[in-house]
Design an enzyme around this catalytic site. Structure first.
Site, PDB file in Angstrom:
ATOM      1  N   GLU A 169      13.092 -11.689   4.696  1.00 60.62           N
ATOM      2  CA  GLU A 169      13.450 -10.912   3.731  1.00 60.62           C
ATOM      3  C   GLU A 169      14.400 -11.101   3.652  1.00 60.62           C
ATOM      4  O   GLU A 169      15.730 -10.304   3.799  1.00 60.62           O
ATOM      5  CB  GLU A 169      12.663  -9.196   3.650  1.00 60.62           C
ATOM      6  CG  GLU A 169      12.971  -7.876   2.659  1.00 60.62           C
ATOM      7  CD  GLU A 169      12.344  -6.819   2.892  1.00 60.62           C
ATOM      8  OE1 GLU A 169      12.538  -6.584   3.855  1.00 60.62           O
ATOM      9  OE2 GLU A 169      12.599  -6.241   1.794  1.00 60.62           O
ATOM     10  N   LYS A 211       9.869 -12.787   1.789  1.00 64.25           N
ATOM     11  CA  LYS A 211       9.494 -11.110   0.877  1.00 64.25           C
ATOM     12  C   LYS A 211      10.756 -11.137   0.162  1.00 64.25           C
ATOM     13  O   LYS A 211      11.579 -10.541   1.025  1.00 64.25           O
ATOM     14  CB  LYS A 211       9.223 -10.473   2.198  1.00 64.25           C
ATOM     15  CG  LYS A 211       9.632  -9.071   0.972  1.00 64.25           C
ATOM     16  CD  LYS A 211       9.010  -7.576   2.628  1.00 64.25           C
ATOM     17  CE  LYS A 211       8.848  -6.143   1.799  1.00 64.25           C
ATOM     18  NZ  LYS A 211       8.409  -5.477   2.884  1.00 64.25           N
TER      19      LYS A 211
HETATM   20  P1  13P Z   1      11.014  -0.989  -0.916  1.00 61.41           P
HETATM   21  O1  13P Z   1       9.992  -2.068  -1.731  1.00 61.41           O
HETATM   22  O2  13P Z   1      10.985   0.218  -1.290  1.00 61.41           O
HETATM   23  O3  13P Z   1      11.692  -2.459  -1.083  1.00 61.41           O
HETATM   24  O4  13P Z   1      10.810  -1.365   0.848  1.00 61.41           O
HETATM   25  C1  13P Z   1      10.285  -2.865   1.238  1.00 61.41           C
HETATM   26  C2  13P Z   1      10.663  -3.311   2.353  1.00 61.41           C
HETATM   27  O5  13P Z   1       9.901  -3.122   3.752  1.00 61.41           O
HETATM   28  C3  13P Z   1      11.932  -3.212   2.895  1.00 61.41           C
HETATM   29  O6  13P Z   1      12.498  -3.381   4.104  1.00 61.41           O
END
Ligand code: 13P
Length: 323
Positions: A169, A211
């Site tokens: 991510e 992500k």
């Molecule tokens: P949000 O969808 O609230 O951005 O959270 C996703 C997430 O896992 C952040 O690390």
């Protein structure tokens, strides 16, 4: 299941991931907004409300947990009994960069190798590591881009070696007044370096998920971009940077409202063409925040909060349909 099977199941058609992995400071921030104290009991109640919602398994393939929740057998069992795949956030949050005071890098790599088998024993089949990048004058810096990418690469290979699918991510934050083209340029640069590092560490791209953030104007920007423009820019950046072997893209919501996040995911899937990856969601706030406002910590509101949560799950599932 092997890594590729787990990755495919997480992005199965019409299903997505619930991110319920808020760290202690983050869940406190969310609970402060509805005027309740964050304690082990309130955190358990909230997560129990989410996981016990009837029929979420129709729309939710996996849930990312915080370590405290993974150790709570009754909550893990709620998910496993619905055949929902359990995941774990393995980073330990952010710290200021010694070389660039206004930027952060993600911590947690030192003892990661030792922690991973423990998480697997508790039922986790996938992991998540979040790196954040700030857009501002001269930022993100070269150092922040390379250091975070290197950490993501090391996290991803350790996770695969431990038999768990890594969710990589790299989040370019929406804070700021930048326009959409700046977000596009920064996201493209960040992802390019992330995939260079994943390649250097020989991460199996079929056994991981990306992500990413959607490509958006900054929160304080005067620019208002249509969902179609956001979808096009997002798709263009992803096509330019993400290898086709990656099993799926599971977008984060990043502070967009619940409606916006769903609309944008829907517009991305409506673009048509034949993207090589599944285009799904791994939302935290966009799935939870409206239900949390209804709940307010009061058991009397449980049923209404669950109805709202299920509705958000269904709408995001529908946003995955190609039109
Ligand atoms: P949000 O969808 O609230 O951005 O959270 C996703 C997430 O896992 C952040 O690390």
């Amino acid at each position: 299941m092997d890594l590729i099977e787990i990755a495919h199941q997480l992005v199965a058609p019409s299903k997505g991931i619930l991110a319920a992995d808020e760290s202690l400071p983050t869940i406190k921030k969310r609970f402060d907004k509805i005027g309740i104290k964050s304690t082990p009991v309130t955190r358990h109640s909230w997560r129990e409300l989410l996981f016990s919602t009837r029929e979420i398994e129709k729309y939710i393939s996996g849930v990312i947990l915080f370590e405290e929740t993974l150790q709570d057998k009754s909550l893990v069992d709620l998910l496993l009994n619905k055949n929902i795949i359990v995941g774990i956030k393995v980073d330990a949050g952010k710290k200021s960069m010694p070389t660039s005071k206004n930027e952060v890098i993600t911590e947690g790599l030192n003892d990661l190798k030792e922690r991973l088998p423990k998480y697997k024993k508790l039922g986790a089949q996938f992991t998540k590591w979040r790196a954040v990048y700030t857009i501002a004058e001269g930022l993100p810096s070269h150092e922040a881009i390379y250091e975070n990418a290197n950490l993501l690469g090391r996290f991803a290979i350790l996770s695969q070696e431990a038999g768990m699918v890594p969710i990589v991510e790299p989040e370019v934050l929406m804070d700021g007044s930048h326009d959409i083209s700046t977000c596009a340029k920064v996201t493209e640069r960040v992802l390019k370096v992330v995939f260079e590092e994943l390649g250097n560490y020989k991460v199996n791209l079929k056994g991981m998920l990306l992500k990413p953030n959607m490509v958006l104007p900054g929160e304080d920007s005067a620019e208002k971009a249509s969902p179609q423009k956001i979808a096009k820019e997002t798709a263009r950046v992803m096509s330019a940077t993400v290898p086709k072997e990656v099993s799926g893209l599971v977008f984060l919501s990043g502070g967009q409202s619940a409606d916006e996040a769903t609309k944008h995911l829907s517009a991305i899937n409506a673009l048509g063409g034949t993207p090589p990856w599944e285009l799904s969601f791994s939302f935290g706030r966009a799935l939870q925040s409206t239900a949390m406002k209804i709940w307010k910590g009061d058991p009397k509101n449980l049923k209404f909060a669950q109805e709202e949560f299920l509705k958000r799950c269904r709408l995001n599932s529908e946003a995955r349909f190609k039109r």
